[in-house]
Motif scaffolding. Structure first.
Motif, mmCIF file in Angstrom:
data_model
loop_
_atom_site.group_PDB
_atom_site.id
_atom_site.type_symbol
_atom_site.label_atom_id
_atom_site.label_comp_id
_atom_site.label_asym_id
_atom_site.label_seq_id
_atom_site.Cartn_x
_atom_site.Cartn_y
_atom_site.Cartn_z
ATOM 1 N N ALA A 82 0.839 -1.205 0.000
ATOM 2 C CA ALA A 82 0.000 0.000 0.000
ATOM 3 C C ALA A 82 0.877 1.259 0.000
ATOM 4 N N LEU A 83 1.927 1.251 0.799
ATOM 5 C CA LEU A 83 2.835 2.406 0.805
ATOM 6 C C LEU A 83 3.445 2.596 -0.577
ATOM 7 N N PHE A 84 3.817 1.478 -1.198
ATOM 8 C CA PHE A 84 4.388 1.587 -2.547
ATOM 9 C C PHE A 84 3.385 2.169 -3.546
ATOM 10 N N CYS A 85 2.141 1.707 -3.490
ATOM 11 C CA CYS A 85 1.122 2.223 -4.422
ATOM 12 C C CYS A 85 0.997 3.737 -4.293
ATOM 13 N N PHE A 86 1.028 4.224 -3.081
ATOM 14 C CA PHE A 86 0.987 5.673 -2.845
ATOM 15 C C PHE A 86 2.224 6.356 -3.433
ATOM 16 N N LEU A 87 3.391 5.817 -3.138
ATOM 17 C CA LEU A 87 4.637 6.477 -3.559
ATOM 18 C C LEU A 87 4.878 6.379 -5.068
ATOM 19 N N ALA A 88 4.549 5.246 -5.648
ATOM 20 C CA ALA A 88 4.733 5.081 -7.097
ATOM 21 C C ALA A 88 3.862 6.077 -7.849
ATOM 22 N N SER A 89 2.756 6.474 -7.218
ATOM 23 C CA SER A 89 1.795 7.370 -7.864
ATOM 24 C C SER A 89 2.170 8.851 -7.780
ATOM 25 N N PHE A 90 3.328 9.148 -7.191
ATOM 26 C CA PHE A 90 3.855 10.514 -7.273
ATOM 27 C C PHE A 90 4.156 10.865 -8.738
ATOM 28 N N GLN A 91 4.434 9.818 -9.516
ATOM 29 C CA GLN A 91 4.754 9.996 -10.943
ATOM 30 C C GLN A 91 3.632 9.433 -11.801
ATOM 31 N N GLU A 92 3.675 9.788 -13.067
ATOM 32 C CA GLU A 92 2.734 9.162 -13.995
ATOM 33 C C GLU A 92 3.033 7.668 -14.128
ATOM 34 N N ILE A 93 1.979 6.910 -14.369
ATOM 35 C CA ILE A 93 2.134 5.473 -14.609
ATOM 36 C C ILE A 93 1.508 5.214 -15.974
ATOM 37 N N ASP A 94 2.226 4.609 -16.889
ATOM 38 C CA ASP A 94 1.773 4.631 -18.287
ATOM 39 C C ASP A 94 0.437 3.924 -18.527
ATOM 40 N N PHE A 95 0.095 2.946 -17.701
ATOM 41 C CA PHE A 95 -1.164 2.240 -17.957
ATOM 42 C C PHE A 95 -2.330 2.780 -17.122
ATOM 43 N N ILE A 96 -2.094 3.836 -16.348
ATOM 44 C CA ILE A 96 -3.192 4.430 -15.583
ATOM 45 C C ILE A 96 -3.377 5.874 -16.042
ATOM 46 N N HIS A 97 -4.542 6.123 -16.621
ATOM 47 C CA HIS A 97 -4.715 7.386 -17.334
ATOM 48 C C HIS A 97 -5.460 8.425 -16.525
ATOM 49 N N THR A 98 -4.799 8.936 -15.512
ATOM 50 C CA THR A 98 -5.397 10.032 -14.747
ATOM 51 C C THR A 98 -4.291 10.922 -14.206
ATOM 52 N N ASP A 99 -4.609 12.194 -14.043
ATOM 53 C CA ASP A 99 -3.671 13.132 -13.434
ATOM 54 C C ASP A 99 -3.843 13.188 -11.933
ATOM 55 N N ASN A 100 -4.858 12.492 -11.444
ATOM 56 C CA ASN A 100 -5.187 12.594 -10.027
ATOM 57 C C ASN A 100 -4.371 11.591 -9.196
ATOM 58 N N HIS A 101 -3.633 12.110 -8.225
ATOM 59 C CA HIS A 101 -2.761 11.247 -7.402
ATOM 60 C C HIS A 101 -3.553 10.145 -6.697
ATOM 61 N N PHE A 102 -4.656 10.547 -6.058
ATOM 62 C CA PHE A 102 -5.443 9.577 -5.299
ATOM 63 C C PHE A 102 -5.990 8.465 -6.193
ATOM 64 N N GLN A 103 -6.537 8.871 -7.311
ATOM 65 C CA GLN A 103 -7.118 7.874 -8.221
ATOM 66 C C GLN A 103 -6.048 6.936 -8.777
ATOM 67 N N ARG A 104 -4.901 7.523 -9.092
ATOM 68 C CA ARG A 104 -3.804 6.697 -9.627
ATOM 69 C C ARG A 104 -3.362 5.656 -8.600
ATOM 70 N N ALA A 105 -3.238 6.104 -7.354
ATOM 71 C CA ALA A 105 -2.748 5.212 -6.296
ATOM 72 C C ALA A 105 -3.707 4.040 -6.058
ATOM 73 N N ILE A 106 -5.002 4.330 -5.938
ATOM 74 C CA ILE A 106 -5.924 3.217 -5.665
ATOM 75 C C ILE A 106 -6.097 2.322 -6.897
ATOM 76 N N THR A 107 -6.031 2.925 -8.080
ATOM 77 C CA THR A 107 -6.141 2.087 -9.286
ATOM 78 C C THR A 107 -4.971 1.113 -9.355
ATOM 79 N N LEU A 108 -3.785 1.590 -9.014
ATOM 80 C CA LEU A 108 -2.625 0.692 -8.987
ATOM 81 C C LEU A 108 -2.854 -0.445 -7.991
#
Ligand code: R7I
Ligand code: MG
Ligand code: MG
Ligand code: MG
Length: 398
Positions: A313-339
């Motif tokens: 869970a900590l990693f999902c939060f931290l990895a989402s500080f950056q863009e993730i190519d397969f998750i298409h949102t600019d929103n940090h929170f949404q990116r983290a939970i989607t991951l």
């Protein structure tokens, strides 16, 4: 420096709710049959990475049990009840044990005086569990037995029973971490910052006495606190800076005078988390090309045990500080939970714990629109977060 705001406190508990409600339909362990409508754009992302292949079928949640879709395996898992009238389609996303225990814990902390009575906490958990029974919230089997047992023995010797579970090892399930975020809130302004460790240990001991269960609770509570503190800063840290600060604090639990004695009995549970911190560091330093969903699953885990989900869970939060190519949102929170959902496995819990950390960091206002409102009991959880905030910040201002 700025103090963490009400917005962050509410973000933290709403983060649990949203991660749990949106995450549980993706879980492959339980609740396979249930799939309330979900947020479309998360679906789109997950669709692309073939996550939906894990889901046997899609249907809306109804109060009256419906026939399983053709080809679906019938399990003994009952359908989720809803608050809506019989046969009506329910538009709310249902929460599970993760949220239920978090709300109960937050209420307990809000309503208690300074000397916390853990027998009362046991009573509250048991009482809410009984309320939850017809709703099939998906409590872990060990915890289910314990909360029933507490009631049977009229809450005598409540600390005894957890030590007897799992062949006398005690549980290392991630239930210790999934419900712990209120403790990070409650102890945030305490002059003794290690009171977080005391309350975490004592509350975990009711159900999770395995050293890895205990350290999992400490890990998640400290991650949430770090998120509250860094989220309030004007100059936002990098993911690595966040991890470094977290690691220093986590290490100090073992070495500091204030806590070393307290954690001594559970010391054997520490190292596995240190190893996970090293993996997280490796992934963050290597950047997105150094990890994949498969690697996260292998090296961090997506399982129901603490050490294979809480650091994830900590990693999902931290990895989402950056863009993730397969998750298409600019929103940090949404990116983290989607991951977190994309990993499969224990998605409600990893989603909820990711949501707690990320919500504490970004604050409620930075959640995508309607994420919170579409979940069951959203008003209740925002309200308890506010009450806890007012109690602990001694104020009536926002
Ligand atoms: O930890 P707990 O509250 O479960 C939380 C999980 C979350 O995913 C929730 O969403 C819910 O679905 O359940 O409940 P426990 O029953 O204490 O632990 C959960 C599971 O962890 C157990 O059923 C075991 O599979 C595993 N587990 C262990 N396995 C081996 N050895 C827990 N402790 C042990 C152990 O010591
Ligand atoms: Mg759950
Ligand atoms: Mg579960
Ligand atoms: Mg779960």
């Amino acid at each position: 420096s700025l103090l963490p705001s009400l917005n962050q406190w509410q973000g933290c508990l709403a983060g649990v709710l949203v991660g749990d409600c949106l995450g549980f339909p993706y879980e492959v362990i339980r609740f396979k049959k249930m799939f309330p409508h979900t947020i479309e754009f998360i679906e789109d992302d997950l669709e692309k990475i073939k996550i939906r292949q894990m889901i046997p079928y899609v249907r809306r949640v109804k109060k009256t049990p419906t026939k399983p879709a053709k080809g679906a395996r019938v399990t003994s898992t009952p359908t989720l009840a809803t608050t809506s009238g019989s046969g009506e389609t329910c538009s709310e996303r249902q929460y599970t044990d993760d949220t239920s225990m978090t709300i109960t814990f937050a209420k307990f902390l809000t309503e208690s005086n300074d000397s916390l009575d853990y027998v009362d906490l046991a009573r509250s958990f048991s009482a809410e569990f009984i309320v939850d029974v017809p709703k099939s919230r998906g409590y872990g089997p060990g915890v289910k037995k314990l909360l029933t047992k507490f009631d049977e023995v009229n809450f005598k010797n409540v600390f005894q029973y957890a030590t007897e579970t799992f062949k006398g090892q005690g549980s290392m399930g991630n239930g210790s971490g999934m419900r712990i975020s209120p403790v990070a809130l409650y102890t945030l302004n305490d002059p003794d910052r290690f009171r977080l460790v005391d309350i975490t240990i004592d509350s975990c001991r009711l159900t999770h006495t395995h050293p890895e269960g205990i350290f999992g609770g400490i890990f998640q509570a400290l991650a949430v606190r770090q998120a509250l503190l860094f989220g309030a800063k004007k100059d936002k840290p990098s993911a690595i800076e966040f991890l470094d600060a977290f690691e220093t604090e986590f290490k100090s639990v073992l070495s500091s005078k204030a806590t070393s004695k307290r954690v001594a009995a559970y010391q054997s549970g520490y190292q596995i988390y240190q190893d996970k911190i090293d993996v997280i560091k490796k992934f963050l330093k290597g950047g997105p090309s150094s990890w994949s969903l498969q690697k996260i699953k292998e090296e961090l885990g997506n399982k129901v045990v603490s050490s294979k989900s809480i650091p994830t869970a900590l990693f999902c939060f931290l990895a989402s500080f950056q863009e993730i190519d397969f998750i298409h949102t600019d929103n940090h929170f949404q990116r983290a939970i989607t991951l977190a959902f994309a990993l499969g496995g224990d998605t409600d819990t990893i989603g909820g714990m990711t949501g707690a950390i990320c919500g504490a960091y970004v604050g409620l206002d930075d959640f995508p629109e309607n994420f919170v409102q579409s979940c069951e009991a959203s008003g209740k959880i925002l309200n308890v977060a506010e009450q806890l905030y007012r109690k602990c910040n001694n104020s009536t201002e926002v």
